[in-house]
Structures are given as structure tokens and as C-alpha cells.
Design a protein around this motif. Structure first.
Motif, PDB file in Angstrom:
ATOM      1  N   GLU A 139       0.948  -1.235   0.205  1.00 48.12           N
ATOM      2  CA  GLU A 139       0.080   0.449   0.135  1.00 48.12           C
ATOM      3  C   GLU A 139       0.869   1.155   0.313  1.00 48.12           C
ATOM      4  O   GLU A 139       0.680   2.393  -0.887  1.00 48.12           O
ATOM      5  N   PHE A 140       1.800   1.192   0.700  1.00 45.95           N
ATOM      6  CA  PHE A 140       2.454   2.780   0.572  1.00 45.95           C
ATOM      7  C   PHE A 140       3.803   2.878  -0.297  1.00 45.95           C
ATOM      8  O   PHE A 140       3.824   4.264  -0.902  1.00 45.95           O
ATOM      9  N   THR A 141       3.608   1.620  -1.066  1.00 42.34           N
ATOM     10  CA  THR A 141       3.731   1.791  -2.671  1.00 42.34           C
ATOM     11  C   THR A 141       3.252   2.335  -3.322  1.00 42.34           C
ATOM     12  O   THR A 141       3.558   3.299  -4.032  1.00 42.34           O
ATOM     13  N   ARG A 142       1.352   2.322  -3.680  1.00 40.70           N
ATOM     14  CA  ARG A 142       0.877   2.871  -4.524  1.00 40.70           C
ATOM     15  C   ARG A 142       0.897   4.395  -3.709  1.00 40.70           C
ATOM     16  O   ARG A 142      -0.060   5.212  -4.556  1.00 40.70           O
ATOM     17  N   VAL A 143       0.662   4.852  -2.635  1.00 41.99           N
ATOM     18  CA  VAL A 143       0.890   6.224  -2.258  1.00 41.99           C
ATOM     19  C   VAL A 143       1.339   6.948  -3.172  1.00 41.99           C
ATOM     20  O   VAL A 143       1.314   7.920  -3.350  1.00 41.99           O
ATOM     21  N   ARG A 144       2.798   6.366  -2.678  1.00 44.95           N
ATOM     22  CA  ARG A 144       3.869   6.916  -3.007  1.00 44.95           C
ATOM     23  C   ARG A 144       3.672   7.814  -4.459  1.00 44.95           C
ATOM     24  O   ARG A 144       3.498   7.973  -5.010  1.00 44.95           O
ATOM     25  N   GLU A 145       3.650   6.277  -5.590  1.00 38.99           N
ATOM     26  CA  GLU A 145       3.218   6.284  -6.782  1.00 38.99           C
ATOM     27  C   GLU A 145       2.070   7.487  -6.843  1.00 38.99           C
ATOM     28  O   GLU A 145       2.367   7.953  -8.287  1.00 38.99           O
ATOM     29  N   HIS A 146       1.185   7.393  -6.438  1.00 36.60           N
ATOM     30  CA  HIS A 146      -0.601   7.899  -6.592  1.00 36.60           C
ATOM     31  C   HIS A 146       0.072   9.854  -6.287  1.00 36.60           C
ATOM     32  O   HIS A 146      -0.466  10.511  -7.370  1.00 36.60           O
ATOM     33  N   LEU A 147       1.108   9.921  -4.722  1.00 38.08           N
ATOM     34  CA  LEU A 147       1.303  10.983  -4.366  1.00 38.08           C
ATOM     35  C   LEU A 147       2.320  11.774  -5.684  1.00 38.08           C
ATOM     36  O   LEU A 147       2.770  13.076  -5.845  1.00 38.08           O
ATOM     37  N   VAL A 148       3.533  11.015  -6.001  1.00 36.71           N
ATOM     38  CA  VAL A 148       4.404  11.827  -7.181  1.00 36.71           C
ATOM     39  C   VAL A 148       3.150  11.737  -8.499  1.00 36.71           C
ATOM     40  O   VAL A 148       3.397  13.174  -8.826  1.00 36.71           O
ATOM     41  N   LEU A 149       2.516  11.172  -8.744  1.00 35.60           N
ATOM     42  CA  LEU A 149       1.404  11.889 -10.351  1.00 35.60           C
ATOM     43  C   LEU A 149       1.164  13.185  -9.988  1.00 35.60           C
ATOM     44  O   LEU A 149       1.341  14.027 -10.911  1.00 35.60           O
ATOM     45  N   VAL A 150       0.606  13.325  -8.711  1.00 36.14           N
ATOM     46  CA  VAL A 150      -0.413  14.805  -8.219  1.00 36.14           C
ATOM     47  C   VAL A 150       0.633  15.243  -8.403  1.00 36.14           C
ATOM     48  O   VAL A 150       1.130  16.692  -8.905  1.00 36.14           O
ATOM     49  N   LEU A 151       2.531  15.390  -7.493  1.00 31.13           N
ATOM     50  CA  LEU A 151       3.242  15.926  -7.961  1.00 31.13           C
ATOM     51  C   LEU A 151       4.514  16.597  -9.027  1.00 31.13           C
ATOM     52  O   LEU A 151       4.640  17.827  -8.973  1.00 31.13           O
ATOM     53  N   GLN A 152       4.280  15.679  -9.949  1.00 31.70           N
ATOM     54  CA  GLN A 152       4.607  15.697 -10.979  1.00 31.70           C
ATOM     55  C   GLN A 152       3.875  16.728 -11.989  1.00 31.70           C
ATOM     56  O   GLN A 152       4.637  17.895 -12.214  1.00 31.70           O
ATOM     57  N   GLU A 153       2.831  17.154 -11.191  1.00 33.61           N
ATOM     58  CA  GLU A 153       1.637  17.247 -11.899  1.00 33.61           C
ATOM     59  C   GLU A 153       1.950  19.026 -11.792  1.00 33.61           C
ATOM     60  O   GLU A 153       1.810  19.676 -11.851  1.00 33.61           O
ATOM     61  N   LEU A 154       1.795  19.033 -10.526  1.00 28.50           N
ATOM     62  CA  LEU A 154       2.070  20.254  -9.557  1.00 28.50           C
ATOM     63  C   LEU A 154       3.478  20.939 -10.364  1.00 28.50           C
ATOM     64  O   LEU A 154       3.796  22.097 -10.288  1.00 28.50           O
ATOM     65  N   ALA A 155       4.571  20.318  -9.951  1.00 28.71           N
ATOM     66  CA  ALA A 155       6.129  21.016 -11.248  1.00 28.71           C
ATOM     67  C   ALA A 155       5.668  21.112 -11.772  1.00 28.71           C
ATOM     68  O   ALA A 155       6.012  21.981 -12.681  1.00 28.71           O
ATOM     69  N   ARG A 156       4.769  20.549 -13.042  1.00 27.61           N
ATOM     70  CA  ARG A 156       5.030  21.255 -14.158  1.00 27.61           C
ATOM     71  C   ARG A 156       4.192  22.718 -14.539  1.00 27.61           C
ATOM     72  O   ARG A 156       4.312  23.127 -15.385  1.00 27.61           O
ATOM     73  N   HIS A 157       3.095  22.426 -13.640  1.00 31.65           N
ATOM     74  CA  HIS A 157       1.905  23.884 -13.525  1.00 31.65           C
ATOM     75  C   HIS A 157       3.664  25.197 -12.656  1.00 31.65           C
ATOM     76  O   HIS A 157       3.811  26.252 -13.348  1.00 31.65           O
ATOM     77  N   ALA A 158       4.465  24.765 -11.550  1.00 28.22           N
ATOM     78  CA  ALA A 158       5.819  25.328 -11.479  1.00 28.22           C
ATOM     79  C   ALA A 158       6.119  25.996 -12.666  1.00 28.22           C
ATOM     80  O   ALA A 158       6.817  26.317 -12.569  1.00 28.22           O
ATOM     81  N   GLY A 159       6.223  24.864 -13.435  1.00 33.18           N
ATOM     82  CA  GLY A 159       7.213  24.938 -14.563  1.00 33.18           C
ATOM     83  C   GLY A 159       7.137  26.742 -15.523  1.00 33.18           C
ATOM     84  O   GLY A 159       8.148  27.488 -16.312  1.00 33.18           O
ATOM     85  N   ARG A 160       5.498  26.363 -15.373  1.00 34.00           N
ATOM     86  CA  ARG A 160       4.671  27.911 -16.179  1.00 34.00           C
ATOM     87  C   ARG A 160       4.683  28.846 -15.445  1.00 34.00           C
ATOM     88  O   ARG A 160       3.668  29.910 -15.110  1.00 34.00           O
ATOM     89  N   GLY A 161       5.081  28.573 -13.555  1.00 35.32           N
ATOM     90  CA  GLY A 161       5.087  30.424 -12.874  1.00 35.32           C
ATOM     91  C   GLY A 161       3.996  29.495 -12.470  1.00 35.32           C
ATOM     92  O   GLY A 161       3.597  31.115 -10.920  1.00 35.32           O
ATOM     93  N   ILE A 162       2.863  29.166 -12.273  1.00 33.96           N
ATOM     94  CA  ILE A 162       2.004  28.418 -11.138  1.00 33.96           C
ATOM     95  C   ILE A 162       2.033  27.745  -9.994  1.00 33.96           C
ATOM     96  O   ILE A 162       2.603  26.579 -10.437  1.00 33.96           O
ATOM     97  N   ASN A 163       2.568  28.173  -8.785  1.00 35.17           N
ATOM     98  CA  ASN A 163       3.245  27.614  -7.756  1.00 35.17           C
ATOM     99  C   ASN A 163       1.644  27.385  -6.874  1.00 35.17           C
ATOM    100  O   ASN A 163       1.290  27.336  -5.920  1.00 35.17           O
ATOM    101  N   ILE A 164       2.002  25.663  -6.739  1.00 34.04           N
ATOM    102  CA  ILE A 164       0.644  24.930  -6.172  1.00 34.04           C
ATOM    103  C   ILE A 164       1.095  24.434  -5.229  1.00 34.04           C
ATOM    104  O   ILE A 164       1.704  23.381  -5.657  1.00 34.04           O
ATOM    105  N   ILE A 165       0.759  23.965  -3.604  1.00 24.37           N
ATOM    106  CA  ILE A 165       1.324  22.537  -2.970  1.00 24.37           C
ATOM    107  C   ILE A 165       0.312  22.374  -2.373  1.00 24.37           C
ATOM    108  O   ILE A 165      -0.733  22.230  -1.835  1.00 24.37           O
ATOM    109  N   LEU A 166       0.023  20.830  -2.689  1.00 24.94           N
ATOM    110  CA  LEU A 166      -0.288  19.377  -2.235  1.00 24.94           C
ATOM    111  C   LEU A 166      -0.361  20.031  -0.301  1.00 24.94           C
ATOM    112  O   LEU A 166       1.219  19.798  -0.282  1.00 24.94           O
ATOM    113  N   ALA A 167      -0.828  19.865   0.238  1.00 22.57           N
ATOM    114  CA  ALA A 167      -1.040  20.395   1.734  1.00 22.57           C
ATOM    115  C   ALA A 167      -2.321  19.129   2.549  1.00 22.57           C
ATOM    116  O   ALA A 167      -2.786  18.822   2.989  1.00 22.57           O
TER     117      ALA A 167
END
Length: 353
Positions: A139-167
């Protein structure tokens, strides 16, 4: 920045958000911030987020601009119905072990990326992985994979100057109850460096008071781990220095879990809900702390007290830049209409800031 969370208002579909929740937001804005832009702490269910198509989302952005409002944060904790049915443990489902949580959160990212004003760091609060104390290795492996998917999307937005934190929002009886546990969890994730800035904490004063967290220590732990405090839920728990007959039972309602902590000297007992505490063998004496989200101006009466002193302590040492969001979601605890209750909470909070 100061706002309140709209989860106090009933509204599960996008249409209900627009027709039932939004007019109440504008009424609060009229009374609290009549002459300046109003930050809106918007709660969207998975259904509402899915129904908010790009066209509808752009229309809402224009509506915000017309009314001098903006959206810096979304509450992405409760996935489904939150008011009109008992939720109890279901409030945490689907959790971060399930793909549906990823899909919901990515919908919220899509919307906030459109609505967030230029130069503003946004946040999406979410549950602390899952309800319960542990997850398996798989389950931990799945949790990490799922969080990384979202964080990668946030990093892509940050590259365009849109900064969002998953809290992540620690809560009693969940996988992450304290900020120290969040720091340990983030360390075990071993995230790529470019993803680290996008995973933070929503510090809920009510939750932290119930698990006996010390604010200065909590914030120091997060700072040492380089975990941003994206927002602080300004919320108050019930404090019962002693339990008069029936005092605890008054707050035993069927919709939400009300985790409780009993402190009797050095003995600390934890209960998953008030109902569990009421069923425990007597005697139960000592100080009770109960997860309830009282209106923050409510100092109690002869039957109960509140943890408002804890809010003051949190505010005195809060990290710079953390958004303050009033969160009260059981309006029935007060005889005031919801809008009056919220405005009174703003008045109380402003008086101590």
C-alpha cells in the motif's frame, strides 16, 4: 492572507456550488471585506470538480473578478457528500491508496491552476494518506506512486509560474496524526528534489490540540524537514476540564467522527469517537479534548470549554506566509445563521491578530 472554508455550506454538485454556496460567499465578502479583494477557501467535492468543465471554470473565474474575489486554496479532503448523511470513517474514502483520490486531486489542480492569481502560491489540502494507523508495504508503494503523479503535475505548473502546494492535513486516528509523523513520512517517500517544494502541510488547530501537539515544536520540525506550512485551519476543539453528567453525550452526533483524548495526569487515553468514550467502563475523569470544530469565538459555558488559547499560541509562532483559513463545518452548534456565524468568527480572529 485570511479566509474561511466554504465546507460550512451545503453544496455537492457544481450547480449547487454556484447557486447555493456562492451567494453565501458573496454575502460574507460584503460584510467582511467590502472594499478589498476577498480570498475564497473553496471546498469542492469530486463531483463538483469533475462537473466544472474548462468552460464553466473560466466563467467562474470571470464571476470572481466581477465580485472582487479570488481563489487561493481548495479543500480537497472530503471526496463526497459531507453534510446530509452520516459520513464517519467514509469521510476519508477514497484515500491515497486508491486511483480515485488521484483523479479527484488532479481535477482540483486543473481548476486551481486556472483560478490562482499571478504571483500567489496556492494550496490544496488533502487527507493524511488514510484513516487508520498503518499501511502495508504494498500500500505504501501505491501511495507514493499516487502522490508522485500529483506532485509531477504541480511541478509542471510551477514551470509555467503557477505554484501550488499539496497540503497533507494531519488528523487524530489517521495514518499521519502529527507534524513529526508527516516529516518522517515525507523522508521515507524519498521524493526527487524538484517535487519536494510541492508537498506541504495544512496545520489544523483543532486536530493538533486533540493529539496534544506543541505548535512551536511542530513548526520547527517541519522547517527542519523543509516542508512548507501551506495553510493553517483556524479551528477550535471542545475542552472539558471535567465531565458533568451528559456533557460529553451532547456532542455525540451521527454525521462525523469526533475523536477524543482523555488526559488524567500522566495517563492519556484515546478514543476514535465520542460514542466509544461513552461506552468505556467508568470512571472516566480528567480533561477531555474532542475533535468538533466549534465556532472559534465560542469560549464555552458552564458545561464545556474550548481550545481557543491553543489558537492564540499557534498564531503567535505561525510560519510566515501560511494562509489562515477559518474552518467550522457544523453550523448547528450555534443558533446563528451560517453567514452571521462566519462573520463573527472573522471579527474574533481579527481581534487577536
Amino acid at each position: 492572507m485570511l479566509t474561511y472554508c466554504t465546507n460550512i455550506h451545503r453544496g455537492e454538485s457544481w450547480e449547487e456550488v454556484r447557486t447555493a454556496v456562492w451567494p453565501r460567499v458573496l454575502e460574507v465578502k460584503r460584510r467582511v471585506f467590502p472594499d478589498r479583494p476577498f480570498p475564497v477557501g473553496l471546498r469542492l467535492s469530486a463531483r463538483a470538480a469533475r462537473e466544472a468543465t474548462p468552460e464553466l471554470a473560466r466563467e467562474f473565474l470571470e464571476e470572481c473578478k466581477r465580485n472582487s474575489c479570488f481563489v487561493p486554496t481548495l479543500n480537497g479532503f472530503p471526496y463526497g457528500a459531507f453534510h446530509d448523511t452520516p459520513v464517519k470513517e467514509h469521510a476519508y474514502l477514497p484515500d491515497w491508496r486508491e486511483p480515485a483520490r488521484v483523479e479527484y486531486t488532479l481535477d482540483l489542480v486543473r481548476l486551481l491552476a486556472l483560478w490562482l492569481p499571478e504571483g500567489c502560491t496556492g494550496s490544496i489540502s488533502t487527507l493524511p494518506v488514510c484513516y487508520g494507523p498503518s499501511v502495508s508495504r504494498e500500500e505504501f508503494t501505491r501511495v507514493r506512486e499516487h502522490l508522485v503523479l500529483v506532485l509531477q503535475e504541480l511541478a509542471r505548473h510551477a514551470g509555467r509560474g503557477i505554484n501550488i502546494i499539496l497540503a497533507l492535513e494531519p488528523e487524530p486516528d489517521c495514518f499521519l496524526e502529527t507534524c513529526r509523523e508527516v516529516a518522517g513520512f515525507v523522508a521515507t517517500l524519498e521524493l526527487p528534489e524538484q517535487l519536494r517544494p510541492h508537498l506541504g502541510v495544512c496545520f489544523d488547530c483543532c486536530h493538533a490540540a486533540v493529539v496534544l501537539e506543541e505548535p512551536r515544536e511542530a513548526f520547527a520540525v517541519l522547517a527542519a524537514a523543509r516542508i512548507p506550512v501551506a495553510k493553517i485551519h483556524v479551528s477550535s476543539a471542545i475542552r472539558l476540564p471535567a465531565v458533568p453528567p451528559g456533557a460529553l453525550a451532547v456532542f455525540d452526533e451521527e454525521r462525523y467522527l469526533h475523536q477524543a483524548t482523555l488526559v488524567a495526569g500522566s495517563d492519556i487515553r484515546r478514543f476514535g469517537d465520542i460514542s466509544h468514550a461513552l461506552a468505556a467502563p467508568p470512571p472516566l475523569s480528567g480533561e477531555w479534548l474532542v475533535h468538533y470544530h466549534l465556532p472559534i469565538f465560542d469560549d464555552g459555558n458552564k458545561s464545556y470549554g474550548s481550545t481557543n488559547a491553543f489558537i492564540r499560541e499557534v498564531l503567535s509562532c505561525r510560519p510566515r506566509g501560511a494562509l489562515l483559513e477559518i474552518e467550522t463545518y457544523i453550523p448547528e452548534v450555534s443558533e446563528l445563521p451560517a453567514e452571521d456565524l462566519i462573520c463573527r468568527e472573522f471579527d474574533w480572529l481579527r481581534s487577536i491578530l
